[in-house]
Design a protein around this motif. Structure first.
Motif, PDB file in Angstrom:
ATOM      1  N   ARG A 262       0.809  -1.748  -0.071  1.00 46.32           N
ATOM      2  CA  ARG A 262       0.023  -0.055  -0.054  1.00 46.32           C
ATOM      3  C   ARG A 262       0.878   1.160  -0.012  1.00 46.32           C
ATOM      4  N   LYS A 301      -1.104   0.538   8.030  1.00 40.75           N
ATOM      5  CA  LYS A 301      -2.314   0.515   6.715  1.00 40.75           C
ATOM      6  C   LYS A 301      -3.308   0.273   6.972  1.00 40.75           C
ATOM      7  N   TYR A 302      -3.219  -1.522   7.332  1.00 45.16           N
ATOM      8  CA  TYR A 302      -4.600  -1.906   7.792  1.00 45.16           C
ATOM      9  C   TYR A 302      -5.466  -1.243   8.995  1.00 45.16           C
ATOM     10  N   ASP A 305      -7.223   1.220   7.065  1.00 44.08           N
ATOM     11  CA  ASP A 305      -8.026   0.799   5.681  1.00 44.08           C
ATOM     12  C   ASP A 305      -9.461   0.585   7.091  1.00 44.08           C
ATOM     13  N   ASP A 306      -8.959  -0.341   8.492  1.00 40.82           N
ATOM     14  CA  ASP A 306      -9.609  -0.619   8.967  1.00 40.82           C
ATOM     15  C   ASP A 306     -10.573   0.850   9.255  1.00 40.82           C
TER      16      ASP A 306
END
Length: 568
Positions: A262, A301-302, A305-306
């Motif tokens: 990402r 990054k997650y 995105d969450d």
């Protein structure tokens, strides 16, 4: 509940602030290894336990344990060290390691082949040089990297100082390092978290965390590949502050579609004087909200995105005390190094040398390590490691330039026959024989791959055309392959996934094009692409940009899409 946490989280929380039983393991003469639990903890101390995978089968037949050894990585924010420190590291390579140094893609050094009984000696030698390895690995803030822009001397120095300030602010504080490696006595803490680890507490970060600083128009640190990217905004010749990009990261796991590379997204601007505080606030958001139940989902990054960027900006205002300002205009044009001599605005000169795969050793026909040692003996400036595994001999006075250049000529450091435009833009990770994650060769594979690719380039009249090539032995992305115009990630011995279509500015992810293919198939796949590029490219158009414009790479589809076949 802690019983739902993965082992890595439990180990951190029960480690007594990264002490574990590392000291006892180092003193155990019965094995060259340490316990599996302590191996996870030593990563925070900048070292990985490895073994020589080339010798595994033979040692197994001889009923010997694997040939265990350690990799040791330095914390070196901004990649700057003095000639005296260079000479000290060079001596350590002989006394404690495998007679080589390696420059990493995170602007620092690694030692390889360090046996357990040499570990404390090595760490103490580093300490005597004013260096350490805190946080070079592990679930914490990693080495802070920054652009190397020698022609902008004043601004470059400011950026370097900020990289060190960020590194110091986010460095873990436990006394474990001094006790285990330097022999200091423990002073028992009565204040718990607040005294031992005022920022990280006893649980540290969910996963590794990376920060980079870039000075447009150059992006040689691939700033958008980091959890935090600070993009310098210069107004009226002064550093006004930084556009802040968040959520970058290269690693992924084969077969797990929930993992992916990402690029960081620019979300706002902070003034220069608040930039260190801003980094601390963002790292604290990840500390408090990052996923701790699934390590494959634990990178920042997650988290973004969450929860979404709006959520992040609200949390940032809470943690930082001030909202971000609107992002300001900037432009990147280039993400590679500039080789040869450059004069800075202060009149001093800077020489950038290409170091293939960052490996500094004395090769049969190329005494590179000896040459750099001799330069360090007379150099009055400093050395700067680039984020592309190359080396700058920096701040050479005009009076000293000729003496440095004489050594460069004597040892053939500027011999153009040793590299091509393709080679000067190539990177690789270590992979075999020491990296336990490697699925295929990388550093040892790169020279032969470049020879084959250069032959293709010559065939199509592209000899002098730079194309960005990056190879890793697995999908963790240490050499940032997902940003390359041609990227390869190891899938099995002799087999790679081929990614194409990144740009030369570090602002576009490439796309998976062919999967699990050998060198012959890689070359067969690239051949018609290069043929079309040679005949159809526009003026100053990069290879990756051409692939996108010609429709060979579809940027509308997600980066992990597998293109079944090449269509002209």
């Amino acid at each position: 509940m802690t019983d739902k946490l993965p082992d890595a989280e439990i180990i951190k929380r029960e480690s007594d602030y990264l002490r574990g039983t590392i000291a006892e393991g180092l003193d155990d003469p019965a094995t060259g290894a340490i316990s599996e639990t302590d191996t996870k903890l030593t990563k925070f101390h900048g070292t990985y336990l490895q073994d020589d995978r080339d010798l595994r089968d033979e040692r197994r037949r001889q009923k010997l344990e694997p040939l265990y050894m350690f990799m040791v990585r330095l914390r070196l924010p901004g990649g700057v060290l003095s000639p005296a420190q260079w000479l000290g590291l060079d001596a350590i390579a002989d006394e404690c390691a495998n007679h080589s140094l390696r420059l990493t893609t995170r602007q620092t050094f690694q030692f390889h082949g360090v046996f357990k009984h040499h570990m404390r000696t090595l760490m103490r030698r580093l300490h005597a040089l004013g260096l350490d390895t805190k946080g070079a690995c592990g679930d914490d803030n990693r080495n802070v990297i920054a652009n190397v822009n020698p022609h902008l001397s004043t601004l470059q120095e400011r950026i370097y100082r900020l990289s060190t300030e960020i590194s110091e602010r986010l460095m873990w504080r436990s006394g474990a390092y001094a006790e285990i490696w330097l022999g200091e006595k423990r002073v028992q803490s009565l204040g718990g978290d607040e005294e031992e680890e005022p920022f990280y507490r006893h649980y540290y970060l969910p996963r590794k965390f990376k920060i980079a600083l870039a000075i447009p128009p150059e992006n040689d640190c691939d700033v958008l590949a980091n959890d935090i990217g600070l993009i310098a905004i210069v107004e009226d010749g002064e550093l006004a502050g930084f556009n802040v990009a968040v959520g970058g990261g290269m690693g992924m796991t084969y077969g797990n579609e929930a993992t992916y590379p990402r690029l960081a997204e620019v979300v706002g601007f902070v003034p220069a004087e608040r930039s260190v505080d801003a980094c601390e606030a963002i790292a604290a958001i990840q500390r408090d909200h990052g996923c701790r139940t699934d390590r494959a989902h634990a990178r920042f990054k997650y988290t973004l995105d969450d929860h979404g960027l709006e959520w992040f900006l609200e949390r940032f205002a809470d943690y930082h005390g001030t909202s971000m300002e609107a992002a300001r205009e900037y432009r990147f044009t280039h993400n590679g190094d500039r080789f040869g001599w450059v004069e800075g605005e202060n009149g001093n000169r800077h020489l950038t040398l290409m170091i293939q795969s960052g490996r500094i050793a004395d090769f049969d026909d190329y005494p590179l390590r000896t040459a750099l040692r001799e330069i360090a003996k007379v150099h009055g400036g400093e050395f700067r490691v680039t984020c592309n595994q190359n080396l700058m001999i920096a701040n050479v006075t005009p009076e000293q330039q000729e003496s440095i250049q004489a050594l460069v000529r004597e040892y053939g450091l500027d011999d153009g026959s040793r590299s091509t435009p393709l080679g000067r833009n190539a990177m690789s990770c270590v992979a075999f024989p020491t990296c336990g994650l490697a699925m295929a060769e990388s550093e040892r594979y790169l020279p032969s791959l470049l020879d084959e690719l250069d032959a293709l380039m010559n065939k199509h009249g592209l000899t002098d055309t730079p194309v960005n090539v990056r190879v890793t032995g697995c999908p963790n992305g240490c050499a940032r392959p997902f940003l390359a115009e041609i990227g390869l990630t190891g899938k099995a011995i002799g087999k790679y996934n081929l990614y194409v279509g990144g740009d030369e500015r570090g602002q576009r992810l490439n796309r998976l094009y062919r999967e699990n293919i050998d060198t012959a198939t890689i070359l067969e796949t690239l051949d018609p692409m290069l043929e079309r590029y040679a005949s159809e490219r526009q003026a100053d158009e990069g290879f990756g940009d051409f692939l996108v414009r010609a429709g060979i790479v579809d940027t509308e589809r997600t980066p992990e899409v597998f293109h079944k076949s090449y269509s002209a």
